[in-house]
Design an enzyme around this catalytic site. Structure first.
Site, PDB file in Angstrom:
ATOM      1  N   HIS A 161     -51.793 -39.708 148.053  1.00  0.00           N
ATOM      2  CA  HIS A 161     -52.978 -39.034 148.570  1.00  0.00           C
ATOM      3  C   HIS A 161     -53.040 -37.563 148.183  1.00  0.00           C
ATOM      4  CE1 HIS A 161     -51.708 -42.292 151.363  1.00  0.00           C
ATOM      5  NE2 HIS A 161     -52.958 -42.649 151.186  1.00  0.00           N
ATOM      6  N   CYS A 169     -52.144 -39.555 143.064  1.00  0.00           N
ATOM      7  CA  CYS A 169     -52.987 -40.340 142.164  1.00  0.00           C
ATOM      8  C   CYS A 169     -53.683 -39.401 141.177  1.00  0.00           C
ATOM      9  CB  CYS A 169     -54.017 -41.114 142.975  1.00  0.00           C
ATOM     10  SG  CYS A 169     -55.292 -41.925 141.982  1.00  0.00           S
ATOM     11  N   HIS A 180     -57.866 -36.883 157.043  1.00  0.00           N
ATOM     12  CA  HIS A 180     -57.302 -37.799 156.058  1.00  0.00           C
ATOM     13  C   HIS A 180     -56.357 -37.011 155.149  1.00  0.00           C
ATOM     14  CE1 HIS A 180     -57.024 -40.517 152.604  1.00  0.00           C
ATOM     15  NE2 HIS A 180     -57.383 -41.470 153.442  1.00  0.00           N
ATOM     16  N   GLU A 189     -55.724 -37.103 152.057  1.00  0.00           N
ATOM     17  CA  GLU A 189     -56.325 -36.644 150.806  1.00  0.00           C
ATOM     18  C   GLU A 189     -57.176 -35.396 151.027  1.00  0.00           C
ATOM     19  OE1 GLU A 189     -59.623 -38.014 147.541  1.00  0.00           O
ATOM     20  OE2 GLU A 189     -58.446 -39.607 148.479  1.00  0.00           O
ATOM     21  N   THR A 198     -61.872 -39.441 147.270  1.00  0.00           N
ATOM     22  CA  THR A 198     -61.999 -40.529 146.298  1.00  0.00           C
ATOM     23  C   THR A 198     -62.251 -41.890 146.922  1.00  0.00           C
ATOM     24  OG1 THR A 198     -59.614 -41.008 146.258  1.00  0.00           O
ATOM     25  CG2 THR A 198     -60.426 -39.335 144.717  1.00  0.00           C
ATOM     26  N   SER A 247     -56.466 -46.815 156.354  1.00  0.00           N
ATOM     27  CA  SER A 247     -56.883 -46.782 154.951  1.00  0.00           C
ATOM     28  C   SER A 247     -58.383 -46.554 154.872  1.00  0.00           C
ATOM     29  CB  SER A 247     -56.525 -48.108 154.259  1.00  0.00           C
ATOM     30  OG  SER A 247     -57.174 -48.219 153.012  1.00  0.00           O
TER      31      SER A 247
END
Length: 312
Positions: A63, A85, A113, A115, A154, A212
């Site tokens: 993340h 990623c 989150h 990310e 993303t 998720s």
């Protein structure tokens, strides 16, 4: 997500256990527990790594992490492997480019989150504003309405994100888009497949973890596309079979971090109970392959190394 899992597996082969992982490498308990069984230890912060293990690798999750995390690792003389990623790294670069061009960055994503925390942590405090919904876009007050650039998490819903961007553009005509779409191909492809398969489904199962983001979006996409009901499950054992009486068509898809072995597990669970016929909704074949860290490229990765997650 496969790349991040491979990095932990290869690190265990090269350096031996334990290999530390900051945060869940991907949001999937099956994967986390499988890696724990191989010798990975998951921590939330670097100060949880014992002094005697400071020479062992620590892997940063897929993340992404704020810049402060690798800086902290270097201060502690930790050997770290960044499994962010590449598509998330692309968003980081897009955000930094906006800032270099003098723009305030609007990040479309979900508060809390990992990310989003990682992306916001690429820039100084106050350089990024988080917008989650169309309602947020309606009330957002930027520091400079003529110098704005946006990026997105993303793993968002393509349709929801389009609505937020549309409203921001209506309010701020000079809003600058990133050089390329931010939502990852795995998320987009799965949403398109669910849209194709959901019409006519009495029930739609999404395999994924409750934390998720891309998996939860698939549940929403299935319902909007015509499924009468949709549910998120992590394993076949979570399925409430009482929900599957007097139905004829069940849809099944999985989040980007859900391993193939669990999808097969659920298909087999249906075959044990019903005369189930499987029909595939083909959309696009994913052929992208991202290299692992340079430090691990010489380590051979065999089919057996990944069989537990690929269902082979």
């Amino acid at each position: 997500m496969d790349r991040a899992i491979q990095i932990v597996v290869l690190a265990l082969k090269e350096f031996g256990a334990p290999v530390y992982v900051r945060h869940e490498i991907v949001h999937n308990r099956y994967v986390v527990e499988g890696l724990e069984a191989k010798g990975a230890i998951f921590v939330e912060e670097l100060d949880e790594i014992p002094e005697e293990h400071r020479k062992q690798p620590v892997v940063f999750s897929a993340h992404g992490v704020p810049k402060s995390v690798p800086a902290d690792a270097e201060t502690r003389n930790l050997f770290y492997l960044d499994a962010t990623c590449p598509l998330v790294s692309k968003v980081h670069k897009q955000a930094m480019r906006h800032q270099r061009m003098g723009r305030h960055v609007v990040l479309i994503g979900h508060a809390g989150h990992p990310e989003v925390i990682g992306t916001m942590g690429q820039l100084p405090d106050g350089a990024v504003s988080l917008v989650e919904t169309v309602e947020d876009a309606e009330t957002y007050t930027p520091p400079d309405a003529d110098n704005l650039g946006f990026v997105t998490q993303t793993t968002l819903s393509v349709d929801d994100t389009a609505g937020v961007i549309k409203r921001l553009h209506e309010r701020f005509p000079n809003l600058t888009a990133p050089a390329a779409d931010s939502i990852c191909y795995a998320t987009t492809n799965r949403q398109e497949a669910v849209k194709q398969a959901a019409p006519g489904c009495d029930h739609f199962i999404i395999v994924g973890a409750p934390n998720s983001s891309n998996s939860k979006r698939l549940v929403e996409v299935a319902l909007r596309a015509g499924a009468k009901k949709s549910v998120l499950v992590q394993r076949a054992s979570e399925i409430d079979w009482d929900d599957f009486t007097d139905i004829s068509t069940v849809g099944l898809s999985a989040g980007a971090s859900a391993p193939e072995v669990i999808v097969n597990e659920i298909i087999e669970a249906f075959r044990e109970r019903y005369n189930a016929v499987v029909e595939l909704a083909d959309t696009v074949e994913e052929t992208e392959n991202f290299l692992v860290n340079r430090e691990l490229r010489h380590v051979p990765l065999t089919v057996n190394d990944m069989a537990w997650v690929n269902g082979e």
